[in-house]
Design an enzyme around this catalytic site. Sequence first.
Site, PDB file in Angstrom:
ATOM      1  N   CYS A  23       0.816  -1.234   0.000  1.00 43.58           N
ATOM      2  CA  CYS A  23       0.000   0.000   0.000  1.00 43.58           C
ATOM      3  C   CYS A  23       0.844   1.276   0.000  1.00 43.58           C
ATOM      4  O   CYS A  23       0.307   2.362  -0.241  1.00 43.58           O
ATOM      5  CB  CYS A  23      -0.956   0.010   1.179  1.00 43.58           C
ATOM      6  SG  CYS A  23      -2.150  -1.334   1.137  1.00 43.58           S
ATOM      7  N   HIS A  26      -3.218   7.054   2.351  1.00 46.72           N
ATOM      8  CA  HIS A  26      -3.679   5.739   1.913  1.00 46.72           C
ATOM      9  C   HIS A  26      -5.011   5.428   2.594  1.00 46.72           C
ATOM     10  O   HIS A  26      -5.148   5.584   3.808  1.00 46.72           O
ATOM     11  CB  HIS A  26      -2.623   4.696   2.281  1.00 46.72           C
ATOM     12  CG  HIS A  26      -3.118   3.293   2.153  1.00 46.72           C
ATOM     13  ND1 HIS A  26      -3.737   2.853   1.002  1.00 46.72           N
ATOM     14  CD2 HIS A  26      -3.121   2.251   3.015  1.00 46.72           C
ATOM     15  CE1 HIS A  26      -4.085   1.588   1.173  1.00 46.72           C
ATOM     16  NE2 HIS A  26      -3.733   1.202   2.381  1.00 46.72           N
ATOM     17  N   ASN A  77     -10.125  -0.250   0.003  1.00 51.99           N
ATOM     18  CA  ASN A  77      -8.659  -0.136   0.005  1.00 51.99           C
ATOM     19  C   ASN A  77      -8.140  -0.663  -1.334  1.00 51.99           C
ATOM     20  O   ASN A  77      -8.221  -1.866  -1.595  1.00 51.99           O
ATOM     21  CB  ASN A  77      -8.101  -0.961   1.174  1.00 51.99           C
ATOM     22  CG  ASN A  77      -6.573  -0.927   1.252  1.00 51.99           C
ATOM     23  OD1 ASN A  77      -5.903  -0.535   0.304  1.00 51.99           O
ATOM     24  ND2 ASN A  77      -6.033  -1.345   2.378  1.00 51.99           N
TER      25      ASN A  77
HETATM   26  N1  ACO Z   1     -17.988  -8.997   9.060  1.00 50.42           N
HETATM   27  C1  ACO Z   1     -18.351  -9.368  10.304  1.00 50.42           C
HETATM   28  N2  ACO Z   1     -17.438  -9.663  11.254  1.00 50.42           N
HETATM   29  C2  ACO Z   1     -16.132  -9.561  10.929  1.00 50.42           C
HETATM   30  C3  ACO Z   1     -15.700  -9.166   9.639  1.00 50.42           C
HETATM   31  C4  ACO Z   1     -16.696  -8.882   8.683  1.00 50.42           C
HETATM   32  N3  ACO Z   1     -16.394  -8.484   7.426  1.00 50.42           N
HETATM   33  N4  ACO Z   1     -14.348  -9.165   9.623  1.00 50.42           N
HETATM   34  C5  ACO Z   1     -13.947  -9.533  10.846  1.00 50.42           C
HETATM   35  N5  ACO Z   1     -15.022  -9.796  11.635  1.00 50.42           N
HETATM   36  C6  ACO Z   1     -15.041 -10.233  13.023  1.00 50.42           C
HETATM   37  C7  ACO Z   1     -13.814 -11.044  13.394  1.00 50.42           C
HETATM   38  O1  ACO Z   1     -13.950 -12.396  12.986  1.00 50.42           O
HETATM   39  C8  ACO Z   1     -13.802 -10.882  14.892  1.00 50.42           C
HETATM   40  O2  ACO Z   1     -14.724 -11.793  15.435  1.00 50.42           O
HETATM   41  P1  ACO Z   1     -14.388 -12.544  16.838  1.00 50.42           P
HETATM   42  O3  ACO Z   1     -14.282 -11.438  17.845  1.00 50.42           O
HETATM   43  O4  ACO Z   1     -15.564 -13.427  16.997  1.00 50.42           O
HETATM   44  O5  ACO Z   1     -13.096 -13.276  16.605  1.00 50.42           O
HETATM   45  C9  ACO Z   1     -14.346  -9.476  15.098  1.00 50.42           C
HETATM   46  O6  ACO Z   1     -15.008  -9.120  13.891  1.00 50.42           O
HETATM   47  C10 ACO Z   1     -13.259  -8.469  15.379  1.00 50.42           C
HETATM   48  O7  ACO Z   1     -12.195  -8.668  14.435  1.00 50.42           O
HETATM   49  P2  ACO Z   1     -10.981  -7.681  14.338  1.00 50.42           P
HETATM   50  O8  ACO Z   1     -10.042  -8.161  13.269  1.00 50.42           O
HETATM   51  O9  ACO Z   1     -10.419  -7.476  15.696  1.00 50.42           O
HETATM   52  O10 ACO Z   1     -11.766  -6.380  13.832  1.00 50.42           O
HETATM   53  P3  ACO Z   1     -11.249  -4.912  13.749  1.00 50.42           P
HETATM   54  O11 ACO Z   1     -12.182  -4.040  14.431  1.00 50.42           O
HETATM   55  O12 ACO Z   1      -9.795  -4.820  14.072  1.00 50.42           O
HETATM   56  O13 ACO Z   1     -11.403  -4.599  12.187  1.00 50.42           O
HETATM   57  C11 ACO Z   1     -10.013  -4.473  10.223  1.00 50.42           C
HETATM   58  C12 ACO Z   1     -10.708  -5.380  11.238  1.00 50.42           C
HETATM   59  C13 ACO Z   1     -11.093  -3.707   9.493  1.00 50.42           C
HETATM   60  C14 ACO Z   1      -9.234  -5.353   9.273  1.00 50.42           C
HETATM   61  C15 ACO Z   1      -9.079  -3.514  10.951  1.00 50.42           C
HETATM   62  O14 ACO Z   1      -8.274  -4.219  11.847  1.00 50.42           O
HETATM   63  C16 ACO Z   1      -8.189  -2.746  10.006  1.00 50.42           C
HETATM   64  O15 ACO Z   1      -8.624  -1.875   9.275  1.00 50.42           O
HETATM   65  N6  ACO Z   1      -6.871  -2.996  10.036  1.00 50.42           N
HETATM   66  C17 ACO Z   1      -5.897  -2.215   9.282  1.00 50.42           C
HETATM   67  C18 ACO Z   1      -5.875  -2.532   7.821  1.00 50.42           C
HETATM   68  C19 ACO Z   1      -4.783  -1.686   7.168  1.00 50.42           C
HETATM   69  O16 ACO Z   1      -4.394  -0.632   7.642  1.00 50.42           O
HETATM   70  N7  ACO Z   1      -4.255  -2.100   6.089  1.00 50.42           N
HETATM   71  C20 ACO Z   1      -3.201  -1.269   5.460  1.00 50.42           C
HETATM   72  C21 ACO Z   1      -2.222  -2.037   4.891  1.00 50.42           C
HETATM   73  S1  ACO Z   1      -2.907  -3.241   3.833  1.00 50.42           S
HETATM   74  C22 ACO Z   1      -1.708  -3.566   2.659  1.00 50.42           C
HETATM   75  O17 ACO Z   1      -0.597  -3.151   2.736  1.00 50.42           O
HETATM   76  C23 ACO Z   1      -2.135  -4.441   1.529  1.00 50.42           C
END
Ligand code: ACO
Length: 350
Positions: free
Chosen positions: A115, A257, A287
Amino acid sequence: MSGTDRAAVVAGVGAWVPPAVVTNEALAERLDTSDEWIRSRTGIRRRHVIAPGGATSDLAVEAGRRALESAGADDADVVVVATSTPDRPCPATAPEVASRLGLTGVAAFDVAAVCTGFVYALGVAGGMIASGFARTALVIGADTFSTILDPLDRTTRAIFGDGAGAVFLRAGRPTEPGALMGLRLGSDGTRSELIEVKAGGSRQRSTGLPARDRDTYFRMEGRPVFAHAVRRMATSVRATAAEVGWAPADIHRVVLHQANARILAAVAEQIDVPAECFPSNIDRVGNTVAASVPLVLADACVSGELSPGQRIVLGGFGGGLTWGSVALVWPDVTAIRSDAAPVSPSPTDY
Ligand code: ACO
């Protein structure tokens, strides 16, 4: 790029996304997720995906053509494609993109920093211009992550979309609007496992064993990546601004980003720049990896959120881990951002 009397100057901007739109509701019909979860956790409402048979170069050519048109240019000394989803592992995608744009014979290569790829590519191409090696460069960020996502992974499928964006750079003076200033690039390879595709490279192939299916898919540990993204982008943007002599109150726009709307809000708070100063299109495109920064740049230009004379900082964060930022005073350019009419893909096509 500072300290010489020659600088790389932004002279054109273009972007393109493929017509097929996948809404949150469509995803929720096939995966255990909901529009409410995706919107509240990420800010994303929909994303675009390439059609079966399409490839990253197709998007890169569309964006590159628009950036050339925006700059009123019909050639470039260098073509750089930032991508982590090249058409093939070998050769690079850029030479084919250059040829399809009528630029056969020019220097053309890929940059892979996930990214952060576009910011890295700006740094490399900008340096080639500042050094006198090139007069002009076409810098394209293009990715098609829909082709490497695990169809059953509700988290990554909710986040990523396909697209391409491009900027045309020309040689100019360091003091003129559009000149790239205060470039910062960084990495931390000790955390490479947080964002990866395990198979397909030399480490898996040298075992002589076929790749397991799930190892060929992209995976990401969302929680720690979120924390790193906020900290690294905030630190990098702050350092770039300080290097060019801008206090937080001097910054008109921070173009980051588009990983997650909550990441943008957290960075805004950390660097003490109002959240309204962060243009965002994540609700519409998700993204888009290396395409993300030039795509939001083009969208902000078209919507009027960016206007000539504004002091802006671009910033990225991604796999590697990698991060980077660069400052410029926004020049008087007209972004070209025309897409085909949206279509709903068949559920078997995404
Ligand atoms: N729908 C419903 N539930 C979901 C989904 C979904 N699409 N995705 C995850 N969950 C669930 C998980 O399974 C988890 O359930 P559990 O508690 O029963 O285990 C719960 O939601 C919480 O999961 P987390 O991963 O802790 O959710 P979080 O609030 O952290 O959100 C996300 C996840 C959106 C991926 C977030 O962590 C994020 O944006 N991270 C950063 C991504 C980023 O910055 N990327 C940049 C670089 S990418 C690159 O270089 C290609």
